[in-house]
Design a protein around this motif. Structure first.
Motif, PDB file in Angstrom:
ATOM      1  N   ARG A 176      -9.244 -44.213  -7.333  1.00  0.00           N
ATOM      2  CA  ARG A 176     -10.604 -43.480  -7.698  1.00  0.00           C
ATOM      3  C   ARG A 176     -10.381 -42.025  -6.995  1.00  0.00           C
ATOM      4  O   ARG A 176     -11.495 -41.389  -7.306  1.00  0.00           O
TER       5      ARG A 176
ATOM      6  N   LEU B 118      -8.142 -43.956 -14.406  1.00  0.00           N
ATOM      7  CA  LEU B 118      -9.224 -43.801 -13.643  1.00  0.00           C
ATOM      8  C   LEU B 118      -9.575 -42.351 -13.461  1.00  0.00           C
ATOM      9  O   LEU B 118     -10.730 -41.751 -13.401  1.00  0.00           O
ATOM     10  N   GLU B 136     -12.446 -52.547 -14.150  1.00  0.00           N
ATOM     11  CA  GLU B 136     -12.710 -51.336 -13.692  1.00  0.00           C
ATOM     12  C   GLU B 136     -12.963 -49.956 -14.625  1.00  0.00           C
ATOM     13  O   GLU B 136     -13.694 -49.052 -14.184  1.00  0.00           O
ATOM     14  N   VAL B 137     -12.001 -49.989 -15.436  1.00  0.00           N
ATOM     15  CA  VAL B 137     -12.077 -48.899 -16.426  1.00  0.00           C
ATOM     16  C   VAL B 137     -13.241 -48.998 -17.456  1.00  0.00           C
ATOM     17  O   VAL B 137     -13.884 -48.086 -17.738  1.00  0.00           O
ATOM     18  N   SER B 140     -16.298 -47.752 -15.736  1.00  0.00           N
ATOM     19  CA  SER B 140     -16.070 -46.328 -15.557  1.00  0.00           C
ATOM     20  C   SER B 140     -16.293 -45.469 -16.802  1.00  0.00           C
ATOM     21  O   SER B 140     -16.200 -44.305 -16.778  1.00  0.00           O
TER      22      SER B 140
END
Lengths: 186, 186, 186, 186
Positions: A176, B118, B136-137, B140
């Motif tokens: 991140r 990311l 997580e991708v 986002s």
């Protein structure tokens, strides 16, 4: 993802993760050309998870009954710590790995898919099966992945290990931040 | 296809689309032979969309952490405008691309599938994820494709961009006229 | 897995199992390169089942209309007892196999997927079809696998044969003992 | 399988069937190696249907925008009557084929999957789309297969043609007789 209540306890102790190859790091496809096995299909998301697990401090190893140069190639790219191929006796390879990494059964995880994996799965502290493993293998596993071999099962299981060991958040946090200086293999 | 309400606004400004390779232009399969990676499996419908996007005035680029000759081959066939391979630092490649094409973050779209994507996805004006991207991708991304990587996600996302920019009808109209004189690569 | 009530009776008599190749030991994909067929994709779990069936005393054979060096390679690895390739007349190959192994129709099983397999399937004691076989082939089979060709149909059918012949428990028991001294091919 | 009521009428007149390659005879996968396209994955059940259609009196042809040696190889194996590759103008190839086989639009079927196929599909007597064709292609087709390209769509469509022309029963009858003397390519 199904698992026995004890899976969390078991996973916390893991220091070494051992992978079978065909059906685990691949979907079980054997691509045979005129001269013998031509290639194997690995999965990029599994590769990243292996690299991240290693960076988080876990040792990684491969034990496989077949031999192929492709496994050497893939293992080298991912910096897997030990590779045992063409094992007539998977259990002998397992005993050698215990010595090499100075770990006991409870500290070892194994990911398998078929009958040949049963002897080791019955010994390790944490035995995981891919989603399309043989029925007997699923039955003997502490955790059965939702994903199939070669399509994310290894990623799913390693994420489960890293999350259980409270190492996943650290991994994600690294990505991140916008300035990455070293890209992990995948 | 899920997307935030703001996705349309974001897409209207896009001038450059950047693709990750493994898991985005392919389904994440790494075909490894005795000498290393032997081939990649791209998808013909994605290719046509990239050609059409380019013909409609969008710039296209590839940024990937791995290096392979196959990506050069595919990029050449599709006349992709810029290719950055083996990037230890994807963000550096990203900054260079901004200079090269003289565009700002808001004018850039990026299609990714895994954690390595990311940092760039958090910077670009429009971040899209393939259907089988890491959790997580997806989280986002401004848009998550219904289709998976290597099986139409790129086609779906580029169609969405061209439709939002009112360029798709023109593209289709060309094919509905019976005398085509130049066939786009696909 | 659908089967006629008589399937169990038929399976008990089986001594020889014959496999078609494309669509049965593979998923029907023909990987063609610039010089002709480049490779075939076999399935590791099918391979283990063939080895176990052979070790349990069954004879195994291949009859296929096409010819390829890949089939020789795979058959050798699995120690398949007889291979008939490029058969203009599958039934002639079938008659020769009966002589070679000194068996009658009732003692032979055949696994097929398409119209070319019908003549033999109508003769053997036990005719099995893969899950994605042609409609006419499924219709003529005593058993239709739940799994598709190249994705476990052969494994499923051979397990059914070994279980019906009360040989499967023995096989499994071997793997549950921790000291394996010889690893079967797979 | 969806089709307009008129499809049956249209199919009865067909004398020539034209196939697109990528996405129709394959699933759209482009296997690219270091030197360019390395191979294509064709499907054995499609191949048998093409051979049977030819034996039943239909002419067969390929028109494709890309060029590859693999298509020559596969076309030769199946004795396809005419192959047009690397067509900058698919419609020109189409006009030449009409002359070569002395047929009119109403006697021609075309199987396609993407926008490049639209011009011909709008001209032929019978336009069929594979199950995973682009939305615009499905919309312009007289019939949309239930199966996807490279996974049985061509087989399904050719069976539909042969059944509608009352030629399928003859084909099947041949396979139900036990002494086959010549095996069709597949």
């Amino acid at each position: 993802m199904e698992f026995m209540a004890s899976a969390l306890e078991r996973v916390r102790k893991i220091k070494l993760v051992i992978f079978d190859v065909d059906g685990v790091l691949t979907d079980g496809g054997l691509y045979v050309g005129a001269q013998g096995e031509l290639m194997k299909r690995f999965y990029v998301k599994d590769g990243l998870a292996i690299t991240l697990a290693r960076q988080a401090g876990l040792k990684t190893a491969i034990i496989t009954g077949r031999y192929s140069a492709m496994v050497e190639q893939r293992a080298k790219e991912l910096s897997i710590d030990a590779v045992w191929q063409g094992c007539g006796d998977k259990c002998k390879a397992y005993r050698e790995l215990k010595k090499k990494f100075d770990v006991v059964d409870e500290e070892i995880a194994y990911i398998g898919d078929d009958l040949l994996d049963l002897p080791i799965m019955l010994q390790v502290g944490f035995a995981a099966a891919v989603g399309d493993a043989a029925a007997e293998v699923k039955h003997s596993a502490h955790l059965v992945a939702a994903e199939d071999g070669g399509h994310g099962a290894v990623r799913e299981i390693l994420e489960f290990v890293l999350k259980t060991q409270n190492k996943w958040e650290n991994v994600i946090a690294g990505f991140r931040n916008t300035s990455i200086t070293e890209t992990p293999a995948h």
